[in-house]
Design an enzyme around this catalytic site. Structure first.
Site, PDB file in Angstrom:
ATOM      1  N   ASN A 135      -1.776 -37.161 -47.679  1.00  0.00           N
ATOM      2  CA  ASN A 135      -0.187 -36.853 -48.345  1.00  0.00           C
ATOM      3  C   ASN A 135      -0.321 -36.339 -49.641  1.00  0.00           C
ATOM      4  OD1 ASN A 135       1.153 -37.623 -45.874  1.00  0.00           O
ATOM      5  ND2 ASN A 135       2.182 -39.196 -46.991  1.00  0.00           N
ATOM      6  N   CYS A 195       7.840 -40.399 -48.318  1.00  0.00           N
ATOM      7  CA  CYS A 195       6.637 -40.376 -48.362  1.00  0.00           C
ATOM      8  C   CYS A 195       5.824 -39.942 -49.422  1.00  0.00           C
ATOM      9  CB  CYS A 195       5.997 -40.105 -46.938  1.00  0.00           C
ATOM     10  SG  CYS A 195       6.454 -40.834 -45.602  1.00  0.00           S
TER      11      CYS A 195
HETATM   12  C1  UDX Z   1       5.089 -36.192 -44.617  1.00  0.00           C
HETATM   13  C2  UDX Z   1       3.590 -35.686 -44.131  1.00  0.00           C
HETATM   14  O1  UDX Z   1       3.774 -34.448 -43.627  1.00  0.00           O
HETATM   15  C3  UDX Z   1       3.357 -36.700 -43.060  1.00  0.00           C
HETATM   16  O2  UDX Z   1       2.174 -36.367 -42.297  1.00  0.00           O
HETATM   17  C4  UDX Z   1       3.250 -38.088 -43.454  1.00  0.00           C
HETATM   18  O3  UDX Z   1       3.021 -38.981 -42.420  1.00  0.00           O
HETATM   19  C5  UDX Z   1       4.663 -38.598 -44.107  1.00  0.00           C
HETATM   20  O4  UDX Z   1       4.854 -37.590 -45.277  1.00  0.00           O
HETATM   21  P1  UDX Z   1       7.416 -35.836 -44.191  1.00  0.00           P
HETATM   22  O5  UDX Z   1       7.603 -36.319 -45.419  1.00  0.00           O
HETATM   23  O6  UDX Z   1       8.461 -36.515 -43.034  1.00  0.00           O
HETATM   24  O7  UDX Z   1       6.179 -35.995 -43.686  1.00  0.00           O
HETATM   25  O8  UDX Z   1       7.833 -34.101 -44.043  1.00  0.00           O
HETATM   26  P2  UDX Z   1       7.336 -32.972 -44.419  1.00  0.00           P
HETATM   27  O9  UDX Z   1       7.540 -32.076 -43.277  1.00  0.00           O
HETATM   28  O10 UDX Z   1       5.614 -33.271 -44.692  1.00  0.00           O
HETATM   29  O11 UDX Z   1       7.806 -32.327 -45.750  1.00  0.00           O
HETATM   30  C6  UDX Z   1       7.819 -33.276 -46.917  1.00  0.00           C
HETATM   31  C7  UDX Z   1       8.409 -32.451 -48.039  1.00  0.00           C
HETATM   32  O12 UDX Z   1       7.908 -31.298 -48.742  1.00  0.00           O
HETATM   33  C8  UDX Z   1       9.666 -31.762 -47.723  1.00  0.00           C
HETATM   34  O13 UDX Z   1      10.691 -32.276 -48.636  1.00  0.00           O
HETATM   35  C9  UDX Z   1       9.820 -30.507 -47.571  1.00  0.00           C
HETATM   36  O14 UDX Z   1      11.292 -29.778 -47.864  1.00  0.00           O
HETATM   37  C10 UDX Z   1       8.605 -30.015 -48.676  1.00  0.00           C
HETATM   38  N1  UDX Z   1       7.917 -28.873 -48.191  1.00  0.00           N
HETATM   39  C11 UDX Z   1       7.247 -29.013 -47.117  1.00  0.00           C
HETATM   40  C12 UDX Z   1       7.867 -27.899 -49.064  1.00  0.00           C
HETATM   41  O15 UDX Z   1       8.608 -27.805 -50.289  1.00  0.00           O
HETATM   42  N2  UDX Z   1       7.036 -26.639 -48.990  1.00  0.00           N
HETATM   43  C13 UDX Z   1       6.294 -26.678 -47.968  1.00  0.00           C
HETATM   44  O16 UDX Z   1       5.716 -25.597 -47.774  1.00  0.00           O
HETATM   45  C14 UDX Z   1       6.232 -27.934 -46.905  1.00  0.00           C
END
Ligand code: UDX
Length: 435
Positions: free
Chosen positions: A211, A263
């Site tokens: 993470n 997370c």
């Molecule tokens: C994350 C991890 O991906 C997952 O494996 C773990 O178990 C829990 O935490 P999650 O927090 O549900 O999952 O969402 P994710 O899709 O990973 O996005 C996390 C954050 O990053 C979001 O706020 C998203 O907007 C942001 N993000 C994601 C970006 O700003 N840029 C990106 O390229 C990808």
């Protein structure tokens, strides 16, 4: 081989884990001490917005593979494996609050009647497995037969069911062949997904390291977006050029308003704390946090440039949930941004396809709009904070006509600068030149 499983905790992780373990053929009891939640689940209610979850729960309840119980005593009667999937929220000083994990470990110990594998599914700092073991020895009957294991989840909100049933990898941290065998049999139906077997401590660290690395990628590209903004380069093109290198990879290089959710922020602060306790100053992750916090200031900075004085101006915020396809508002950029803008004297109109009801207790003094157009009505600027599909498909001409001032801040680089300028918007996005 069908297993009897109990899952303690029916939040995002617990309910998805329980329903999906039933989906792959096991007999599962999901347990929660929140009587209201259990009552609602027993009536077919789903307490969280997670695409596909309701169908999986319904199907497996009907098949008799999934049921709910209001206590550990009731729920773990026949269990061969008990999953701990309760919350580990951050404490004010950034530690993970493990009191719920401890409470479950005590309760499970008291109700052991046969050899049981107690599996930590919650995201916990390294050494938690040992503490669960000690707690269970302390509170269990003398000579009770059990093993503890770590089985971190890699579920993303919005795609959690798919992520569970089609994992990149399954990680199990064990310190006994018996526990390893039980977990290999449990996850056999998910083959050919790679199953990585480690000791418990390494498994606990895989979760935090994964993470934190994903969060690091996001903060890296957001830092690059700041350089692009000042030199007039385009961060989405930089990310594309980087992503073709297989060692870097295309994902998690989308510049924007940064990460939120339950997370990344929590795991970063827990990892930094854990590293301190291990005698290491994880300054790299502290920078990841700082860059992410700064990125939320981008909106006020840009708005001041576009609208001069903010006091008395009306702004529309599209998207409250921390990301699309979820109703989760934890650490959502929109809540910070709305508070900042109200602090500057703006009138704020908000919309979100799913999360508005959940937002109301946390965000007052704003107008909750019926839809994206209503939010934009008479506003001096639209700010796209969460890239819901609904906003990507919006009729931009209609938006332009309903705005008082045609300023559009695209916090997730959804739209094309040239097309937006052609429509008459004064368009700003993250790390990309305006038209
Ligand atoms: C994350 C991890 O991906 C997952 O494996 C773990 O178990 C829990 O935490 P999650 O927090 O549900 O999952 O969402 P994710 O899709 O990973 O996005 C996390 C954050 O990053 C979001 O706020 C998203 O907007 C942001 N993000 C994601 C970006 O700003 N840029 C990106 O390229 C990808």
């Amino acid at each position: 081989m069908k297993k009897n499983v109990a899952v303690v905790g029916t939040g995002y992780v617990g309910l998805v884990t329980g329903a999906c373990l039933a989906e792959i053929g096991h007999s599962v009891v999901c347990i929660d001490n929140d009587k209201k939640k259990i009552a609602s689940l027993k009536k077919g209610g789903i307490p969280i917005y997670e695409p596909g979850l309701e169908e999986v729960v319904k199907k497996n309840r009907r098949a008799g593979r999934l049921s709910f119980a209001g206590s550990i005593a009731e729920g773990m009667k026949d269990a061969e494996l008990v999953f701990i999937a309760v919350g580990t929220p951050p404490t004010p000083d950034g530690d993970a609050d493990l009191s719920f994990v401890e409470a479950v470990a005590r309760e499970v110990a008291r109700h052991l009647t046969r050899y049981t594998v107690v599996v930590d599914k919650s995201t916990v700092p390294v050494h938690t497995g040992e503490k669960v073991q000690e707690t269970m020895r302390l509170h269990g009957k003398p000579g009770a037969q059990f093993d503890v294991a770590s089985n971190p989840e890699f579920l993303r909100e919005g795609t959690a069911v798919k992520d569970f049933l089609h994992p990149d990898r399954i990680v199990i941290g064990v310190d006994s062949p018996r526990a390893e065998k039980a977990l290999r049999e449990l996850y056999a139906p998910l083959q050919p997904a790679p199953l990585i077997v480690t000791d418990i401590k390494s498994a606990e660290l895989i979760k935090h390291s994964s993470n934190s690395f994903l969060a690091l990628k996001i903060s890296f590209i957001n830092a690059v977006s700041r350089i692009c903004e000042s030199v007039g380069a385009d961060v989405s093109l930089v990310a594309e050029g980087m992503g073709h290198d297989a060692r870097i990879g295309k994902s998690f290089l989308k510049a924007g308003l940064g990460f939120g959710g339950s997370c990344f922020p929590k795991d970063l602060s827990a990892y930094i704390k854990m590293a301190e306790e291990a005698g290491y100053h994880f300054d790299l992750l502290k920078s990841v946090q700082k860059i992410n916090a700064d990125q939320r200031q981008w909106v006020a900075r840009k708005l001041k440039k576009a609208l001069w004085n903010l006091r008395g101006k009306t702004v529309a915020i599209w998207g409250l949930a921390f990301k699309p396809d979820t109703d989760d508002l934890r650490n959502a950029p929109a809540l910070d941004i709305a508070a900042q803008l109200m602090g500057e004297g703006c009138k704020v109109r908000v919309h979100d396809p799913v999360a508005m009801d959940k937002a109301k207790p946390h965000l007052s003094g704003v107008y909750y709009a019926k839809d994206a157009y209503d939010a934009a009505k008479g506003a001096d600027a639209v700010i796209l904070v969460t890239e819901w599909k609904e906003y990507k498909d919006v009729d931009l001409k209609k938006v332009r006509a309903s705005l008082h001032t045609p300023v559009f801040l695209d916090g997730r680089n959804v739209f094309d600068p040239k097309a937006m300028a052609a429509l008459g918007f004064q368009y700003h996005s993250v790390g990309r030149p305006s038209a």
